[in-house]
Design an enzyme around this catalytic site. Structure first.
Site, PDB file in Angstrom:
ATOM      1  N   ASP A  37     -13.028  77.720  -7.259  1.00  9.17           N
ATOM      2  CA  ASP A  37     -13.133  77.076  -8.565  1.00  9.17           C
ATOM      3  C   ASP A  37     -14.613  77.014  -8.951  1.00  9.17           C
ATOM      4  O   ASP A  37     -15.461  76.700  -8.110  1.00  9.17           O
ATOM      5  CB  ASP A  37     -12.536  75.668  -8.494  1.00  9.17           C
ATOM      6  N   ILE A  38     -14.924  77.311 -10.209  1.00  4.22           N
ATOM      7  CA  ILE A  38     -16.329  77.296 -10.646  1.00  4.22           C
ATOM      8  C   ILE A  38     -16.857  75.876 -10.851  1.00  4.22           C
ATOM      9  O   ILE A  38     -18.053  75.679 -10.978  1.00  4.22           O
ATOM     10  CB  ILE A  38     -16.554  78.137 -11.921  1.00  4.22           C
TER      11      ILE A  38
ATOM     12  N   ASN B 282      -1.371  71.315 -12.496  1.00  2.00           N
ATOM     13  CA  ASN B 282      -1.364  70.515 -13.718  1.00  2.00           C
ATOM     14  C   ASN B 282      -0.499  71.202 -14.778  1.00  2.00           C
ATOM     15  O   ASN B 282      -0.379  72.420 -14.778  1.00  2.00           O
ATOM     16  CB  ASN B 282      -2.790  70.340 -14.247  1.00  2.00           C
TER      17      ASN B 282
ATOM     18  N   VAL C 103      -6.393  75.885 -18.445  1.00  2.00           N
ATOM     19  CA  VAL C 103      -6.134  77.316 -18.569  1.00  2.00           C
ATOM     20  C   VAL C 103      -4.623  77.487 -18.532  1.00  2.00           C
ATOM     21  O   VAL C 103      -3.966  77.037 -17.588  1.00  2.00           O
ATOM     22  CB  VAL C 103      -6.808  78.129 -17.438  1.00  2.00           C
TER      23      VAL C 103
ATOM     24  N   HIS D 103      -1.701  77.632 -12.123  1.00  2.00           N
ATOM     25  CA  HIS D 103      -2.606  77.776 -10.993  1.00  2.00           C
ATOM     26  C   HIS D 103      -2.498  76.555 -10.103  1.00  2.00           C
ATOM     27  O   HIS D 103      -2.378  75.428 -10.575  1.00  2.00           O
ATOM     28  CB  HIS D 103      -4.052  78.005 -11.441  1.00  2.00           C
TER      29      HIS D 103
ATOM     30  N   HIS E  44      -4.288  74.207  -7.545  1.00  2.00           N
ATOM     31  CA  HIS E  44      -5.580  73.756  -7.026  1.00  2.00           C
ATOM     32  C   HIS E  44      -5.381  73.413  -5.554  1.00  2.00           C
ATOM     33  O   HIS E  44      -4.483  72.639  -5.220  1.00  2.00           O
ATOM     34  CB  HIS E  44      -6.054  72.489  -7.749  1.00  2.00           C
TER      35      HIS E  44
END
Length: 123
Positions: free
Chosen positions: A31-32, A88, A97, A101, A103
């Site tokens: 993750d950025i 989420n 986004v 995805h 996390h």
């Protein structure tokens, strides 16, 4: 049909990512904006906008994301200590986004509720 997202561009190698895992169905990358010492996103290569869009035909992909998360936990040495895997959904759920995805967060003790640090009680 989902719109192209930043994740589609990562899958297509149009933008760089620090990829830790890839197979025919999924991709995992750092993750950025990490929220833990280890924070990876595990995404299906097939775009699915939200959890609400998971159906009988693509449900196997979600299970696969969790298999990848467990594999990463073991490979990176935090499976036994524990980790958090969360997805989420939509705006109020914190989704930014619109390509599902997972996390995967580890490397520190997580609190509950998630927005609060776990406090240790001294006796």
């Amino acid at each position: 049909m989902s719109q192209e997202t930043i994740f589609t561009k990562i899958i297509n190698r149009e933008i760089p990512a620090d990829i830790l895992y890839e197979d025919d169905l999924a991709l995992a990358f750092k993750d950025i904006n990490p929220q833990a010492p280890f924070h990876v996103l595990v995404i299906p290569k097939t775009p699915i906008a939200t959890m609400n869009d998971i159906n009988e035909e693509n449900a196997h992909l979600v299970g696969h994301l969790y298999l990848v998360a467990a594999k990463l936990a073991k490979e990176h040495g935090f499976a036994d200590n524990g980790y958090r895997a969360v997805m989420n959904c939509n705006n109020d759920g914190g989704q930014t986004v619109y390509h599902i995805h997972l996390h995967v967060l580890a490397g520190k003790e997580m609190g509950w509720p998630p927005y609060q640090d776990k406090k240790k009680v001294l006796s």
